[in-house]
Design a protein around this motif. Structure first.
Motif, PDB file in Angstrom:
ATOM      1  N   MET A 226      -2.370   3.602   0.786  1.00 12.15           N
ATOM      2  CA  MET A 226      -1.836   2.813  -0.316  1.00 12.15           C
ATOM      3  C   MET A 226      -1.442   3.868  -1.387  1.00 12.15           C
ATOM      4  N   GLU A 227      -2.038   4.736  -1.670  1.00 13.96           N
ATOM      5  CA  GLU A 227      -1.587   5.681  -2.637  1.00 13.96           C
ATOM      6  C   GLU A 227      -0.383   6.538  -2.349  1.00 13.96           C
ATOM      7  N   ALA A 228      -0.225   6.672  -0.945  1.00  6.44           N
ATOM      8  CA  ALA A 228       0.827   7.531  -0.613  1.00  6.44           C
ATOM      9  C   ALA A 228       2.228   6.708  -0.434  1.00  6.44           C
ATOM     10  N   HIS A 229       1.955   5.496  -0.499  1.00  7.17           N
ATOM     11  CA  HIS A 229       3.161   4.450  -0.118  1.00  7.17           C
ATOM     12  C   HIS A 229       3.326   3.618  -1.495  1.00  7.17           C
ATOM     13  N   LEU A 230       3.092   3.899  -2.562  1.00  5.55           N
ATOM     14  CA  LEU A 230       3.253   3.167  -3.993  1.00  5.55           C
ATOM     15  C   LEU A 230       4.608   2.615  -4.036  1.00  5.55           C
ATOM     16  N   ASP A 231       5.515   3.296  -3.668  1.00  2.00           N
ATOM     17  CA  ASP A 231       7.274   2.844  -3.941  1.00  2.00           C
ATOM     18  C   ASP A 231       7.410   1.660  -2.851  1.00  2.00           C
ATOM     19  N   HIS A 232       6.663   1.608  -1.839  1.00  2.00           N
ATOM     20  CA  HIS A 232       6.905   0.343  -1.052  1.00  2.00           C
ATOM     21  C   HIS A 232       6.498  -0.952  -1.648  1.00  2.00           C
ATOM     22  N   PRO A 233       7.178  -2.154  -1.340  1.00  2.00           N
ATOM     23  CA  PRO A 233       6.367  -3.377  -1.704  1.00  2.00           C
ATOM     24  C   PRO A 233       5.437  -3.917  -0.540  1.00  2.00           C
ATOM     25  N   LEU A 234       4.348  -3.215  -1.087  1.00  2.00           N
ATOM     26  CA  LEU A 234       3.220  -3.644  -0.272  1.00  2.00           C
ATOM     27  C   LEU A 234       2.538  -4.957  -0.460  1.00  2.00           C
ATOM     28  N   THR A 235       2.346  -5.802   0.364  1.00  2.00           N
ATOM     29  CA  THR A 235       1.593  -7.124   0.377  1.00  2.00           C
ATOM     30  C   THR A 235       0.248  -6.875   0.923  1.00  2.00           C
ATOM     31  N   LEU A 236      -0.473  -7.981   0.446  1.00  2.00           N
ATOM     32  CA  LEU A 236      -1.848  -8.343   1.188  1.00  2.00           C
ATOM     33  C   LEU A 236      -1.904  -7.912   2.569  1.00  2.00           C
ATOM     34  N   LYS A 237      -0.978  -8.732   3.264  1.00  2.00           N
ATOM     35  CA  LYS A 237      -1.091  -8.587   4.669  1.00  2.00           C
ATOM     36  C   LYS A 237      -0.582  -7.069   5.164  1.00  2.00           C
ATOM     37  N   ASP A 238       0.242  -6.662   4.368  1.00  6.63           N
ATOM     38  CA  ASP A 238       0.462  -5.191   5.081  1.00  6.63           C
ATOM     39  C   ASP A 238      -0.924  -4.302   4.782  1.00  6.63           C
ATOM     40  N   ILE A 239      -1.535  -4.568   3.719  1.00 11.09           N
ATOM     41  CA  ILE A 239      -2.848  -3.589   3.637  1.00 11.09           C
ATOM     42  C   ILE A 239      -3.998  -4.091   4.699  1.00 11.09           C
ATOM     43  N   ALA A 240      -3.792  -5.469   4.807  1.00 10.19           N
ATOM     44  CA  ALA A 240      -4.847  -5.987   5.626  1.00 10.19           C
ATOM     45  C   ALA A 240      -4.603  -5.384   7.128  1.00 10.19           C
ATOM     46  N   ASP A 241      -3.575  -5.320   7.341  1.00  9.56           N
ATOM     47  CA  ASP A 241      -2.881  -4.916   8.713  1.00  9.56           C
ATOM     48  C   ASP A 241      -3.320  -3.416   8.995  1.00  9.56           C
ATOM     49  N   HIS A 242      -3.082  -2.628   7.956  1.00 10.73           N
ATOM     50  CA  HIS A 242      -3.516  -1.220   8.141  1.00 10.73           C
ATOM     51  C   HIS A 242      -4.878  -1.099   8.202  1.00 10.73           C
TER      52      HIS A 242
END
Length: 355
Positions: A226-242
């Protein structure tokens, strides 16, 4: 727990004794995995600190405190041009022989140089004294800018803010850039989260600082992603998938490990990244907004104000003004440079670390 022995030599500027304690103590306070034992050791002949506000200290440690230290710090002191007492020189050589790390702050480099341990190596001292160090010790390659010099196991620096530059360098070696960066911010600005504050209020602290000790199923890899991809529009699903979790499971695990929801954590990380960019560069708010993923300049200003209590522009100005003021004050030496050496406010300003 690593032991850091700070040598108290007679006439040491008080802030060069308190600086390491403030720096290493702050690193440990904001990062649960960081721990240091700080040990103040009175050198032979120590009577008290130097001007402008001399004081005495009582410590149970003398040179024997160096015997099992992992790191020995040698601050500047009023008599730095004199030969060090033989027992002090022997203690420093013994520490080096058994593999201890030795750091010298400002004119403390002169004392370390007198032992011969820096011969054939590169070293730094305060800029007003660099030319003199080079004359006295021609076998040392002196950095004229006073930058932190890593000549492992010897580490020397100008001694900005009582050795903050050197201490942060050592923390970086021990725990990496993120810990050192947040330690520097907390030392300068003291952005302490108030006790009992709500989860999404209060000053920004390191996301790592709010994290519980990692367990066998730590979210560490996902947090770093997450900290390496702050410029991406991260969603809860993106984070959960990772993380390989359901959204519900992710929320539960995040609160257990950090005390925050995933999106609260992400927002704090973005504001913290904006702080770093404001401190260290001249990029406009629009560019910082893009790099931190905060959407629009108005959104950045809103969240920045909410978490820090000030605007990005005022924060940048205040941070640079504070650093410039304090590093200027740190350039005032207890024992002035000789007439033919560099001195004065221009040299002190040039010694300031870049914003």
């Amino acid at each position: 727990m690593p032991v850091i022995a700070v040598l108290a030599l007679d006439g040491v500027p008080g802030h060069e004794l308190t600086g390491p304690g403030m720096c290493f103590g702050t690193a440990a306070r904001y990062h649960p995995h960081v721990a240091y034992e700080l040990r103040y050791c009175a050198a032979p002949g120590f009577r008290g600190t130097g001007s402008p506000a001399p004081f005495r200290i009582d410590t149970p440690w003398g040179l024997e405190g160096l015997e099992d230290a992992d790191t020995v710090l040698l601050p500047g002191h009023a008599g730095f041009r004199a030969e060090p007492p033989p027992e002090l020189a022997d203690a420093l050589r013994a520490a080096a022989d058994r593999g201890a790390r030795i750091g010298a702050i400002g004119t403390g480099t002169f004392t370390l140089a007198a032992t011969g341990l820096l011969d054939g190596r590169r070293a730094a001292t305060g800029r007003p004294h660099a030319a003199e160090l080079a004359r006295r010790h021609p076998r040392i390659d002196v950095d004229p800018e006073g930058s932190v010099v890593d000549a492992d196991p010897f580490h020397t620096a100008a001694g900005v803010l009582g050795g903050l530059d050197l201490c942060l360098h050592l923390i970086t070696l021990d725990h990496g850039d993120p810990v050192a960066i947040e330690t520097e911010r907390q030392v300068f600005l003291q952005l302490h989260a108030p006790a009992g504050a709500e989860e999404d209020t209060g000053p920004v602290t390191s996301p790592t600082a709010t994290r519980h000790r990692a367990g066998p199923h730590s979210l560490g890899p996902t947090i770093r992603w997450m900290e390496a991809h702050l410029d991406h529009p991260l969603t809860l699903k993106d984070i959960a998938d990772h993380a390989g979790l359901t959204v519900r499971g992710l929320n539960r695990r995040f609160r257990a490990e950090t005390g925050l929801s995933p999106l609260q954590y992400l927002l704090r990380a973005r504001v913290q990244a904006a702080q770093r960019l404001l401190e260290r560069g001249d990029e406009p708010v629009e560019r910082i907004t893009t790099r931190t993923g905060l959407g629009t300049p108005a959104n950045l200003r809103h969240h920045f104000q909410h978490h820090t209590g000030t605007s990005p522009r005022i924060y940048r100005t205040a941070f640079r003004s504070l650093v410039a003021t304090l590093t200027w004050a740190d350039g005032k030496d207890a024992d002035p440079a000789p007439p033919d050496g560099p001195s004065g406010a221009a040299d002190r300003r040039a010694a300031n670390r870049p914003a």
